[in-house]
Design an enzyme around this catalytic site. Structure first.
Site, PDB file in Angstrom:
ATOM      1  N   LYS A  56      38.935  26.041 -24.848  1.00  0.00           N
ATOM      2  CA  LYS A  56      38.419  25.768 -26.192  1.00  0.00           C
ATOM      3  C   LYS A  56      37.786  27.064 -26.714  1.00  0.00           C
ATOM      4  CE  LYS A  56      35.299  22.499 -28.566  1.00  0.00           C
ATOM      5  NZ  LYS A  56      34.356  21.368 -28.377  1.00  0.00           N
TER       6      LYS A  56
ATOM      7  N   SER B 133      35.296  17.202 -31.177  1.00  0.00           N
ATOM      8  CA  SER B 133      35.648  18.508 -31.686  1.00  0.00           C
ATOM      9  C   SER B 133      36.674  19.268 -30.843  1.00  0.00           C
ATOM     10  CB  SER B 133      34.388  19.364 -31.798  1.00  0.00           C
ATOM     11  OG  SER B 133      33.861  19.648 -30.525  1.00  0.00           O
TER      12      SER B 133
ATOM     13  N   SER C 140      32.832  14.898 -27.800  1.00  0.00           N
ATOM     14  CA  SER C 140      33.882  15.859 -28.163  1.00  0.00           C
ATOM     15  C   SER C 140      34.939  16.143 -27.093  1.00  0.00           C
ATOM     16  CB  SER C 140      33.253  17.184 -28.592  1.00  0.00           C
ATOM     17  OG  SER C 140      32.697  17.066 -29.871  1.00  0.00           O
TER      18      SER C 140
END
Lengths: 485, 120
Positions: free
Chosen positions: A76, A151, A175
């Site tokens: 990420k 997210s 997330s």
């Protein structure tokens, strides 16, 4: 090659059936083929990935390779990667080349893994649909008109579409788990303090945790093994022994007590999602588990509490983005005030601004007791509910998300509606507990995630509970047809 | 000179008396949004202010659901495992990497970060 599990890839690499360079190239080719449609990656590290793969192949020849050596992964874009842009999904950090590695990145480099690229995400991890990214929205591989969740939506879409065998994510209010649920993945948010936050760009420091996003519990266990551990560079890291997460995967579930909180099966839960969750729970009964209804009476406080704690901490953390030492700076500032105000105004997107303002207000003079202090008191009530529950049950189960993946644009105009997408996941962050989401079936062709919450540092048990289910079901092996080729 | 003093006083007012009332409010207006944005050193467009006022009011309406529960005598929770700050030996562990760190800075000169002139 891209349908293999981590342990299958590891065996194939160790046996010399494939090379890491060939495997890496295969994934890079898939990224080139499909990323345009999904927008899962922000940055692709082709050159450095092939160099890392070449190093890995040397290690196989030298006999120094470990279980994860040569296996590609995606990070990420919240984890600092030395020499590689680390944008956090924001215009503010569009030009930020991290000068050092996050501890997680360092550990996985040391394990010999190959970094394919950095995945898209909601800006500064603030969002539940991956629509707030400066680099554009991410599509759900199961239906590209729908959101992948957020997210960590880029990591979820990348692993679901098999553009990476596994990826890292972070979870502040859901997330990792919510996008895992919406994309048919196995995602684990560990106990707060289990994995180092050093070099992981801070959103809400008392809630943020990193974790694996994988296609099975077994894969997640392998990555978790390499990610977990005490780090003196993270002041909230907990010095607690790291167990072997793979040895107990097959332990039978006879005698396991599963708690079902009545509050997690409320009117807001989609009836078809509920049916899917109930079927999964029945499956657990056939595996030898006992079901017990429990209550977490302060669940209703979770979303309100979270929307004080997270914005308050984010307004503090993001004050470092001031246009002076790194990141975006406005053109021709007339004075220091103008430099701060315009750099931040231009660099941050709408949702980030909204949260900074929410947090600034909550922390402003005269309001601390009414908001932050009150929220920290509510947090204790939420945690105490779980502490009481874990005296009666071994794990808690429920839905990860109240619905399946929603349509892109459906909730962008109403932040409060978007915040409620995390209604079942936020409590575990506030309490600091580990939580997982695993594939439990489909509604109208869209994945449903079963959430499993454990006691502090009980990640091995969560992985075991997930793995046993995955031995008798094949939901987790389903992949979206459009990206199968 | 007069202007500068007034400006400084306004600034202190913003810092220490940011809003007119200290009671939690459900509804924020234009002035509140402007003051919050100033405290956060956040440039926002004038035409977006009504929308911010509305969405922030909605968020605080959600937040105020906390008040449905009595938290009298509940100790605030700072860390889920009640951890305390660790201490370490006072020794040098980092090396100076100024050049590396300044290589990503917007503006530097002779080893310092440049910002617009602050003091005349």
């Amino acid at each position: 090659m891209h349908t293999k599990s981590l342990s299958e890839l590891s065996t194939a690499l160790h046996n010399g059936d494939i090379t890491s360079v060939a495997l890496t190239q295969h994934y890079l080719d898939r990224i080139k083929q499909y990323n345009g449609e999904l927008n899962a990656y922000i940055t692709i590290c082709e050159e450095s990935a092939l160099a890392q793969a070449t190093d890995a192949d040397t290690q196989f020849k030298a006999g120094t390779a470990g279980p994860l050596t040569g296996i590609p992964l995606a990070h990420k874009d919240i984890f600092c990667t030395q020499g590689v842009r680390t944008s956090c999904g924001s215009k503010m950090l569009d030009n930020f080349i991290a000068p050092y590695n996050a501890t997680v990145v360092e550990k996985l480099n040391t394990a010999g893994m190959v970094l394919l690229g950095k995945t898209n995400m909601d800006e500064f991890a603030m969002g539940s649909s991956n629509e707030t990214s400066f680099y554009g929205a991410v599509s759900n591989p199961w239906d590209t008109d729908r959101v992948p969740g957020g997210s960590s939506g880029g990591s979820a879409a990348a692993v679901a579409a098999q553009l990476a065998p596994i990826a890292t994510g972070t979870d502040t209010g859901g997330s990792i788990r919510q996008p895992a649920a919406l994309c048919n993945l196995t995602g684990l948010k560990p106990t707060y303090g289990r994995i180092s936050r050093y070099g992981m760009i801070a959103f809400a420091s008392s809630l943020d945790q990193a974790g694996p996003m994988a296609r099975s519990a077994e894969d997640a266990a392998m990555l978790m093994q390499a990610m977990a551990g005490f780090d003196e560079r993270d002041s909230t890291s907990v010095d607690h022994p790291v167990p072997d997460y793979t040895t107990d995967l097959n332990t039978p579930l006879d005698g396991l007590t599963i708690g079902l909180p009545t509050e997690y099966f409320d009117a807001g839960l989609d009836p078809a999602v509920n049916d899917t969750i109930q079927a999964a729970i029945k499956q657990y009964e056939t595996l030898g588990a006992t079901i017990k209804e429990i209550s977490l009476p302060n669940t209703k406080l979770a979303v309100p509490t979270y929307y004080v704690v997270a914005p308050a901490e984010c307004s503090t953390n993001l004050s470092r983005m001031d246009g002076v030492r790194f990141g975006h700076r406005c053109e021709d500032p007339v004075d220091l005030e103008d430099l701060y105000t315009r750099s931040r105004g231009e660099g941050f997107g709408e949702e980030v601004k909204r949260r900074i303002m929410t947090g600034t207000y909550a922390l402003s003079a005269g309001y601390y007791d009414a908001y932050y202090l009150k929220a920290q008191q509510c947090r204790r009530l939420i945690r105490d509910d779980f502490v009481a529950a874990f005296k009666q049950v071994d794990v808690i189960m429920g839905p990860t998300s109240p619905t399946t993946a929603f349509k892109a644009g459906e909730k962008t105009d109403d932040p409060v509606a978007m915040y409620l997408a995390d209604i079942y996941t936020i409590s575990t962050n506030l309490a600091g507990l580990p939580g997982m989401s695993i594939p439990a079936g489909f509604v109208d062709g869209l994945p449903v995630g079963l959430q499993i919450i454990g006691n502090y540092f009980d990640e091995a048990r969560l992985l075991n509970v997930a793995h046993r289910y995955q031995q008798v079901t094949d939901w987790h092996q389903q992949a979206p047809d459009a990206f199968a080729g | 000179m007069q202007g500068a003093v007034e400006q400084a006083q306004n600034h202190l007012n913003y810092l220490f008396f940011p809003l007119n009332s200290t009671e939690p409010v459900m509804s924020l207006d234009r002035t509140d949004v402007e003051k919050i944005a100033h405290l956060a050193r956040l440039g926002i467009n004038g035409q977006d202010i009504p929308e911010y006022a509305q969405t922030l009011s909605n968020i605080f309406a959600l937040v105020e659901q906390m008040n449905e529960v009595d938290t009298h005598n509940i100790i605030p929770m700072a860390h889920p495992l009640d951890a305390v700050q660790r201490l370490r030996e006072d020794c040098v562990t980092e090396t100076n990497q100024r050049e590396l760190f300044q290589s990503i800075a917007p503006k530097t000169e002779a080893g310092v970060y440049l910002v617009p002139q602050v003091i005349e």
